[in-house]
Design an enzyme around this catalytic site. Structure first.
Site, PDB file in Angstrom:
ATOM      1  CB  ALA A 117      -2.810  -3.861  -1.926  1.00 20.27           C
ATOM      2  CG  ASP A 158       5.916  -3.565  -5.072  1.00 23.50           C
ATOM      3  OD1 ASP A 158       6.682  -3.059  -5.921  1.00 23.50           O
ATOM      4  OD2 ASP A 158       5.612  -4.773  -5.070  1.00 23.50           O
TER       5      ASP A 158
END
Length: 204
Positions: A117, A158
């Protein structure tokens, strides 16, 4: 030139295929509703070529040289500095200085994709703050480079989950390219899915 941009990126978890995905096996991965917000802006108050990094959760508020070279992250905040360097390395000198503020609701060290992120969010916010709106593919390429500095070998799932959201089935093709396909009906089935953070493990 706006000089400022804000990006919100979700966390992720791997439902099936954790770690095996690093070795090319299929994985089922989903984005989470815990998010990280990154605000990037030019700052006339900062000297040319400097970066002010602000991460309230880690009590970080420091100004560093926005070096073009990158090195593996060691101390808290290093990954954000490295991400900034990779995100802006082809844009020339930072003029004036740049300010990054990172606020996260994603637990670190829990397998919830906080580094992915951060990588995606810093790349997107910094480039948009310089009026350079990259495609998702280019954001993913730069974010994956950041992830490799953090983890060594990375499966790539991810970054894909953070970029795309939703639930994805990811697998390597015969030419080793990562292919991810959205599972459109998964949201209704996983609407009540709950994940509990039991703490950071003694070993990664």
């Amino acid at each position: 030139m706006s000089g400022e941009a804000a990006v919100s990126a979700p966390g992720k978890t791997i439902l099936f295929g954790e770690h095996a995905a690093v070795y090319g096996h299929p994985a089922l991965v989903t984005a989470l509703d815990h998010r990280m917000t990154i605000v990037a802006k030019s700052s006339a108050a900062l000297k040319r070529g400097t970066l002010r990094l602000e991460i309230p959760a880690l009590e970080i508020d420091r100004t560093v040289a926005a070096a073009r070279s990158v090195s593996p992250p060691v101390a808290p905040g290093d990954l954000a500095v490295l991400a900034f360097a990779i995100a802006t390395e082809d844009l020339g000198p930072v003029t004036p200085g740049f300010h990054l503020r990172i606020v996260s609701k994603i637990p670190t060290g829990a397998g919830f994709g906080s580094s992915a992120a951060l990588a995606v969010g810093v790349v997107a916010a910094c480039r948009r703050g310089r009026d350079d709106d990259l495609s998702l593919g280019e954001i993913g390429r730069l974010a994956s480079a950041i992830e490799r500095h953090q983890h060594g070998k990375s499966s790539g799932v991810d970054v894909e989950a953070v970029l795309r959201g939703g639930v994805l089935l990811c697998r390597r093709s015969y030419d080793h390219a990562l292919e991810c396909h959205e599972i459109p009906s998964a949201e209704a089935r996983l609407g009540a899915f709950r994940i509990f953070h039991s703490g950071t493990p003694d070993e990664s």
